[in-house]
Design an enzyme around this catalytic site. Structure first.
Site, PDB file in Angstrom:
ATOM      1  N   ASP A  35      -4.401   2.449   0.962  1.00  0.00           N
ATOM      2  CA  ASP A  35      -5.682   1.940   0.516  1.00  0.00           C
ATOM      3  C   ASP A  35      -5.502   0.492   0.074  1.00  0.00           C
ATOM      4  O   ASP A  35      -4.507   0.152  -0.551  1.00  0.00           O
ATOM      5  CB  ASP A  35      -6.202   2.742  -0.665  1.00  0.00           C
ATOM      6  CG  ASP A  35      -6.632   4.159  -0.313  1.00  0.00           C
ATOM      7  OD1 ASP A  35      -6.559   4.530   0.852  1.00  0.00           O
ATOM      8  OD2 ASP A  35      -7.017   4.906  -1.230  1.00  0.00           O
ATOM      9  N   HIS A  41      -2.231   8.545  -4.935  1.00  0.00           N
ATOM     10  CA  HIS A  41      -3.530   9.153  -5.201  1.00  0.00           C
ATOM     11  C   HIS A  41      -3.615  10.503  -4.486  1.00  0.00           C
ATOM     12  O   HIS A  41      -3.105  10.673  -3.376  1.00  0.00           O
ATOM     13  CB  HIS A  41      -4.662   8.231  -4.769  1.00  0.00           C
ATOM     14  CG  HIS A  41      -4.948   7.155  -5.770  1.00  0.00           C
ATOM     15  ND1 HIS A  41      -5.605   5.985  -5.456  1.00  0.00           N
ATOM     16  CD2 HIS A  41      -4.671   7.076  -7.113  1.00  0.00           C
ATOM     17  CE1 HIS A  41      -5.715   5.234  -6.547  1.00  0.00           C
ATOM     18  NE2 HIS A  41      -5.154   5.873  -7.552  1.00  0.00           N
ATOM     19  N   ASP A  99      -5.742  12.257  -2.824  1.00  0.00           N
ATOM     20  CA  ASP A  99      -6.269  12.479  -1.473  1.00  0.00           C
ATOM     21  C   ASP A  99      -5.294  12.045  -0.389  1.00  0.00           C
ATOM     22  O   ASP A  99      -5.565  12.218   0.804  1.00  0.00           O
ATOM     23  CB  ASP A  99      -7.626  11.782  -1.296  1.00  0.00           C
ATOM     24  CG  ASP A  99      -7.583  10.287  -1.545  1.00  0.00           C
ATOM     25  OD1 ASP A  99      -6.835   9.854  -2.442  1.00  0.00           O
ATOM     26  OD2 ASP A  99      -8.315   9.538  -0.867  1.00  0.00           O
ATOM     27  N   HIS A 100      -4.145  11.526  -0.803  1.00  0.00           N
ATOM     28  CA  HIS A 100      -3.117  11.124   0.164  1.00  0.00           C
ATOM     29  C   HIS A 100      -1.829  11.936   0.025  1.00  0.00           C
ATOM     30  O   HIS A 100      -0.950  11.815   0.886  1.00  0.00           O
ATOM     31  CB  HIS A 100      -2.795   9.638   0.005  1.00  0.00           C
ATOM     32  CG  HIS A 100      -3.940   8.748   0.350  1.00  0.00           C
ATOM     33  ND1 HIS A 100      -4.024   8.052   1.538  1.00  0.00           N
ATOM     34  CD2 HIS A 100      -5.075   8.453  -0.335  1.00  0.00           C
ATOM     35  CE1 HIS A 100      -5.160   7.361   1.568  1.00  0.00           C
ATOM     36  NE2 HIS A 100      -5.810   7.596   0.438  1.00  0.00           N
ATOM     37  N   HIS A 143      -4.161  -2.637  -4.361  1.00  0.00           N
ATOM     38  CA  HIS A 143      -4.891  -1.434  -4.756  1.00  0.00           C
ATOM     39  C   HIS A 143      -4.641  -1.180  -6.243  1.00  0.00           C
ATOM     40  O   HIS A 143      -3.852  -1.882  -6.876  1.00  0.00           O
ATOM     41  CB  HIS A 143      -4.439  -0.249  -3.896  1.00  0.00           C
ATOM     42  CG  HIS A 143      -5.330   0.949  -3.978  1.00  0.00           C
ATOM     43  ND1 HIS A 143      -6.698   0.871  -3.887  1.00  0.00           N
ATOM     44  CD2 HIS A 143      -5.044   2.281  -4.154  1.00  0.00           C
ATOM     45  CE1 HIS A 143      -7.212   2.082  -3.989  1.00  0.00           C
ATOM     46  NE2 HIS A 143      -6.232   2.951  -4.159  1.00  0.00           N
ATOM     47  N   HIS A 200     -10.794   6.700   6.536  1.00  0.00           N
ATOM     48  CA  HIS A 200     -10.927   6.738   5.072  1.00  0.00           C
ATOM     49  C   HIS A 200     -12.347   6.371   4.645  1.00  0.00           C
ATOM     50  O   HIS A 200     -12.569   5.530   3.785  1.00  0.00           O
ATOM     51  CB  HIS A 200      -9.892   5.794   4.433  1.00  0.00           C
ATOM     52  CG  HIS A 200      -9.622   6.059   2.985  1.00  0.00           C
ATOM     53  ND1 HIS A 200     -10.296   5.410   1.967  1.00  0.00           N
ATOM     54  CD2 HIS A 200      -8.737   6.880   2.379  1.00  0.00           C
ATOM     55  CE1 HIS A 200      -9.839   5.821   0.798  1.00  0.00           C
ATOM     56  NE2 HIS A 200      -8.890   6.723   1.022  1.00  0.00           N
ATOM     57  N   HIS A 255       0.528   5.953  -0.986  1.00  0.00           N
ATOM     58  CA  HIS A 255       0.430   5.816  -2.443  1.00  0.00           C
ATOM     59  C   HIS A 255       0.175   7.189  -3.045  1.00  0.00           C
ATOM     60  O   HIS A 255      -0.020   8.173  -2.328  1.00  0.00           O
ATOM     61  CB  HIS A 255      -0.651   4.812  -2.836  1.00  0.00           C
ATOM     62  CG  HIS A 255      -2.035   5.184  -2.444  1.00  0.00           C
ATOM     63  ND1 HIS A 255      -2.449   5.272  -1.129  1.00  0.00           N
ATOM     64  CD2 HIS A 255      -3.135   5.509  -3.190  1.00  0.00           C
ATOM     65  CE1 HIS A 255      -3.719   5.612  -1.082  1.00  0.00           C
ATOM     66  NE2 HIS A 255      -4.164   5.777  -2.324  1.00  0.00           N
TER      67      HIS A 255
END
Length: 319
Positions: free
Chosen positions: A216, A64, A66-67, A145, A274, A62
């Protein structure tokens, strides 16, 4: 297959954990696939024994940060190193291509190798294969999510049975390239005119192994279905069980949600990743507590740490 964790923190990095990235090594073809690419992932490669030059596919769950924030820099470095002549295929949510194009355009970064971006939404919605070649298939599903997030299942196709070299010698089959054909189960005509069925020299077909990468998400049926019967489930475990209410609000999983998913799916082994950066020295709740909570439900559970490697087999072994 071998899995190596390059980042196991959620949201932001800590001194011990970088943000999300998992490498899947396919040594039989000198190839590597990457799942998520948080900021600093290319630095993690430098600290590992992985060879970035073997990177062939990247799967993003996805959008976000941090990914995905590490992806433009990693792709640019690959180009500068001149080590990606075969190209790289990217898979991810709809906005992935526009995000990459925007960053590369505004930074005047040129990618000098073939780069293809594949949207995964249709495969997830229709239940079709996202990727297939002679050795592997990849499926995906939509998780629950705050933004569209996808889990991936990597399945190795059945392996040919073990080749009986002694039997081949007894039949006076000369060693050489013909052995490779026979190992694949092909029928080969020898120079003396004999026709040899390769399947008669091979044992029973062996099952391949499977890995599911799930982050997530809050607990959901889609994750259970995708993970059903997998050898290894890598599942997010952002929060401890005591913070389940926050997990539902933020649509993340607790340690017990991850374990429940593993138990209901009947997987071989669960690895928690995570983790929230709140679980550091000084917090009364520690990562070990999350592991203990999960093991109470699903005993064969490990806690991921950066640079942990796991050989994916019908019975997984960690190192």
């Amino acid at each position: 297959m071998q899995v190596t964790f390059l980042g196991t923190s959620s949201g932001v990095p800590t001194r011990a954990r970088n943000v999300s990235a998992v490498a899947l090594r396919l040594p039989q073809r000198s190839e590597m696939w990457l799942f998520d690419c948080g900021e600093g992932t290319q630095h993690q490669f430098l600290r590992s024994d992985l060879r970035l030059s073997q990177l062939r596919r990247v799967f993003i769950t996805h959008m976000h940060g941090d990914h995905v924030f590490g992806l433009p820099g990693l792709l640019a470095s690959l180009g500068l190193a001149g080590s990606s002549s075969a190209g790289v295929d990217l898979y991810g949510p709809d906005p992935l291509e526009s995000y990459l194009n925007g960053v590369l355009r505004t930074s005047s970064t040129r990618i000098g190798y073939p780069l293809a971006v594949h949207r995964v939404r249709d495969a997830a919605e229709q239940g079709t294969l996202l990727f297939e070649d002679d050795d592997f298939t990849v499926r995906c599903t939509l998780l629950t999510h705050r933004v569209p997030a996808y889990a991936y299942r990597i399945e190795q196709k059945p392996l040919a049975g073990r080749f009986d070299i002694e039997k081949a010698r007894e039949l006076n089959i000369p060693p050489g390239p013909v052995y490779a054909q026979l190992k694949r189960g092909e029928t080969v005509t020898l120079e003396d005119g004999r026709s040899i069925d390769g399947t008669s020299l091979c044992g029973e077909e062996r099952p391949g192994v499977s890995v599911v990468y799930c982050t997530d998400t809050v607990f959901c049926e889609a994750a259970i279905e995708l993970a059903r019967g997998a050898d290894l489930l890598i599942h997010e475990s952002t929060f401890a069980h005591g913070e389940a209410e926050m997990a539902f609000q933020k649509q993340h999983s607790t340690s017990t949600m991850a374990a429940q998913t593993a138990a209901e799916a009947g997987v071989g082994q669960l690895v928690l990743t995570h983790l929230s950066p709140r679980y550091v020295l000084g917090n009364p709740v520690t990562p070990q507590d999350l592991l203990n909570e999960a093991k109470a439900i699903f005993p064969n559970t490990l806690l991921a740490k950066d640079f942990l490697s796991i050989d994916v087999k019908p019975r997984c072994n960690s190192s």
